[in-house]
Design a protein around this motif. Structure first.
Motif, PDB file in Angstrom:
ATOM      1  N   ASP A 162       0.816  -1.225   0.000  1.00 25.26           N
ATOM      2  CA  ASP A 162       0.000   0.000   0.000  1.00 25.26           C
ATOM      3  C   ASP A 162       0.846   1.269   0.000  1.00 25.26           C
ATOM      4  N   ASP A 163       2.129   1.154   0.235  1.00 26.46           N
ATOM      5  CA  ASP A 163       3.024   2.319   0.175  1.00 26.46           C
ATOM      6  C   ASP A 163       3.458   2.623  -1.258  1.00 26.46           C
ATOM      7  N   THR A 164       3.011   1.820  -2.191  1.00 26.36           N
ATOM      8  CA  THR A 164       3.378   2.005  -3.596  1.00 26.36           C
ATOM      9  C   THR A 164       2.765   3.264  -4.182  1.00 26.36           C
ATOM     10  N   GLY A 165       3.569   3.971  -4.978  1.00 20.97           N
ATOM     11  CA  GLY A 165       3.074   5.154  -5.671  1.00 20.97           C
ATOM     12  C   GLY A 165       4.184   6.151  -5.914  1.00 20.97           C
ATOM     13  N   VAL A 166       3.791   7.322  -6.351  1.00 20.77           N
ATOM     14  CA  VAL A 166       4.750   8.400  -6.566  1.00 20.77           C
ATOM     15  C   VAL A 166       4.788   9.288  -5.328  1.00 20.77           C
ATOM     16  N   TYR A 167       5.982   9.502  -4.812  1.00 17.98           N
ATOM     17  CA  TYR A 167       6.177  10.341  -3.635  1.00 17.98           C
ATOM     18  C   TYR A 167       6.638  11.724  -4.079  1.00 17.98           C
ATOM     19  N   TYR A 168       5.944  12.719  -3.566  1.00 18.83           N
ATOM     20  CA  TYR A 168       6.226  14.108  -3.906  1.00 18.83           C
ATOM     21  C   TYR A 168       6.697  14.872  -2.680  1.00 18.83           C
ATOM     22  N   CYS A 169       7.611  15.752  -2.916  1.00 14.87           N
ATOM     23  CA  CYS A 169       8.110  16.668  -1.900  1.00 14.87           C
ATOM     24  C   CYS A 169       7.386  18.008  -2.080  1.00 14.87           C
ATOM     25  N   LYS A 170       6.972  18.624  -0.970  1.00 17.83           N
ATOM     26  CA  LYS A 170       6.306  19.910  -1.035  1.00 17.83           C
ATOM     27  C   LYS A 170       6.943  20.885  -0.060  1.00 17.83           C
ATOM     28  N   ALA A 171       7.150  22.100  -0.517  1.00 16.02           N
ATOM     29  CA  ALA A 171       7.654  23.181   0.333  1.00 16.02           C
ATOM     30  C   ALA A 171       6.551  24.218   0.518  1.00 16.02           C
ATOM     31  N   ARG A 172       6.269  24.575   1.778  1.00 11.01           N
ATOM     32  CA  ARG A 172       5.268  25.594   2.063  1.00 11.01           C
ATOM     33  C   ARG A 172       5.921  26.701   2.877  1.00 11.01           C
ATOM     34  N   LYS A 173       5.876  27.910   2.328  1.00 11.34           N
ATOM     35  CA  LYS A 173       6.539  29.029   2.990  1.00 11.34           C
ATOM     36  C   LYS A 173       5.775  29.427   4.244  1.00 11.34           C
ATOM     37  N   LEU A 174       6.507  29.701   5.304  1.00 10.41           N
ATOM     38  CA  LEU A 174       5.910  30.113   6.563  1.00 10.41           C
ATOM     39  C   LEU A 174       5.114  31.383   6.393  1.00 10.41           C
ATOM     40  N   PHE A 175       3.943  31.454   7.038  1.00 10.28           N
ATOM     41  CA  PHE A 175       3.097  32.646   7.055  1.00 10.28           C
ATOM     42  C   PHE A 175       2.720  33.076   5.641  1.00 10.28           C
ATOM     43  N   SER A 176       2.539  32.106   4.765  1.00  8.67           N
ATOM     44  CA  SER A 176       2.244  32.385   3.359  1.00  8.67           C
ATOM     45  C   SER A 176       1.509  31.205   2.752  1.00  8.67           C
ATOM     46  N   THR A 177       0.869  31.473   1.607  1.00  4.50           N
ATOM     47  CA  THR A 177       0.258  30.380   0.846  1.00  4.50           C
ATOM     48  C   THR A 177       1.190  29.870  -0.250  1.00  4.50           C
ATOM     49  N   THR A 178       2.382  30.408  -0.336  1.00  9.57           N
ATOM     50  CA  THR A 178       3.331  30.007  -1.378  1.00  9.57           C
ATOM     51  C   THR A 178       3.747  28.562  -1.178  1.00  9.57           C
ATOM     52  N   THR A 179       3.569  27.763  -2.236  1.00 12.05           N
ATOM     53  CA  THR A 179       3.847  26.330  -2.183  1.00 12.05           C
ATOM     54  C   THR A 179       4.555  25.891  -3.455  1.00 12.05           C
ATOM     55  N   TYR A 180       5.522  24.994  -3.286  1.00  5.40           N
ATOM     56  CA  TYR A 180       6.222  24.416  -4.430  1.00  5.40           C
ATOM     57  C   TYR A 180       6.198  22.892  -4.304  1.00  5.40           C
ATOM     58  N   TRP A 181       6.143  22.246  -5.465  1.00  2.00           N
ATOM     59  CA  TRP A 181       6.146  20.782  -5.534  1.00  2.00           C
ATOM     60  C   TRP A 181       7.306  20.284  -6.385  1.00  2.00           C
ATOM     61  N   GLY A 182       7.804  19.112  -6.025  1.00  2.00           N
ATOM     62  CA  GLY A 182       8.764  18.436  -6.868  1.00  2.00           C
ATOM     63  C   GLY A 182       8.056  17.616  -7.928  1.00  2.00           C
ATOM     64  N   GLN A 183       8.845  16.916  -8.743  1.00  2.00           N
ATOM     65  CA  GLN A 183       8.288  16.152  -9.858  1.00  2.00           C
ATOM     66  C   GLN A 183       7.904  14.724  -9.456  1.00  2.00           C
ATOM     67  N   GLY A 184       8.355  14.297  -8.279  1.00  2.00           N
ATOM     68  CA  GLY A 184       7.990  12.978  -7.774  1.00  2.00           C
ATOM     69  C   GLY A 184       9.028  11.913  -8.048  1.00  2.00           C
ATOM     70  N   THR A 185       8.997  10.884  -7.211  1.00  2.00           N
ATOM     71  CA  THR A 185       9.864   9.713  -7.382  1.00  2.00           C
ATOM     72  C   THR A 185       9.029   8.466  -7.120  1.00  2.00           C
ATOM     73  N   GLN A 186       9.192   7.453  -7.970  1.00  2.00           N
ATOM     74  CA  GLN A 186       8.345   6.259  -7.919  1.00  2.00           C
ATOM     75  C   GLN A 186       8.872   5.262  -6.903  1.00  2.00           C
ATOM     76  N   VAL A 187       7.974   4.807  -6.038  1.00  2.00           N
ATOM     77  CA  VAL A 187       8.269   3.725  -5.098  1.00  2.00           C
ATOM     78  C   VAL A 187       7.304   2.578  -5.388  1.00  2.00           C
ATOM     79  N   THR A 188       7.853   1.402  -5.598  1.00  2.00           N
ATOM     80  CA  THR A 188       7.025   0.216  -5.824  1.00  2.00           C
ATOM     81  C   THR A 188       7.404  -0.839  -4.799  1.00  2.00           C
ATOM     82  N   VAL A 189       6.408  -1.266  -4.034  1.00  2.00           N
ATOM     83  CA  VAL A 189       6.631  -2.298  -3.023  1.00  2.00           C
ATOM     84  C   VAL A 189       5.928  -3.566  -3.504  1.00  2.00           C
ATOM     85  N   SER A 190       6.713  -4.523  -3.899  1.00  2.00           N
ATOM     86  CA  SER A 190       6.145  -5.732  -4.486  1.00  2.00           C
ATOM     87  C   SER A 190       7.144  -6.879  -4.390  1.00  2.00           C
TER      88      SER A 190
END
Length: 117
Positions: A88-116
């Motif tokens: 169930d941990d399988t999928g694409v994992y994304y990193c997110k940055a959220r600026k303090l005291f702001s709505t500014t958010t950035y995302w990475g492109q993701g990295t694939q994890v497959t548990v099988s």
């Protein structure tokens, strides 16, 4: 601003992986950092968050006791140590940055994890 994830792989159930996310173009300590998982056919869901200086971390119930989030502000990196992995941990994992005291958010492109087996 760029967030680049790495470390995804194919792993057997019960195994471990360590994901990393390298940030550039930001003052890293101005951001809370999070990891999200998008499983196949599902919406992206929150996994873990660490505060800007690493003093506080929070986890989804599904990963508590198995995953650990950490950060190195000197290297502008956040990591996710994943142990006792399940299919169930399988999928694409994304990193997110959220600026303090702001709505500014950035995302990475993701990295694939497959548990099988």
């Amino acid at each position: 601003v760029q967030l680049v994830e790495s470390g995804g792989d194919l792993v057997q159930p019960g195994g471990s992986l360590r994901l990393s996310c390298a940030a550039s173009g930001v003052t890293f300590s101005d951001y809370d950092m999070s990891w999200y998982l998008q499983a196949p056919g599902k919406e992206r869901q929150w996994v873990a968050t660490i505060s800007s200086f690493g003093g506080t971390s929070n986890y989804a119930d599904s990963v508590k006791g198995r995953f650990s989030i950490s950060r190195d502000n000197a290297k502008s990196m956040v990591s996710l140590q994943m142990n006792s992995l399940k299919p169930d941990d399988t999928g694409v994992y994304y990193c997110k940055a959220r600026k303090l005291f702001s709505t500014t958010t950035y995302w990475g492109q993701g990295t694939q994890v497959t548990v099988s087996s």
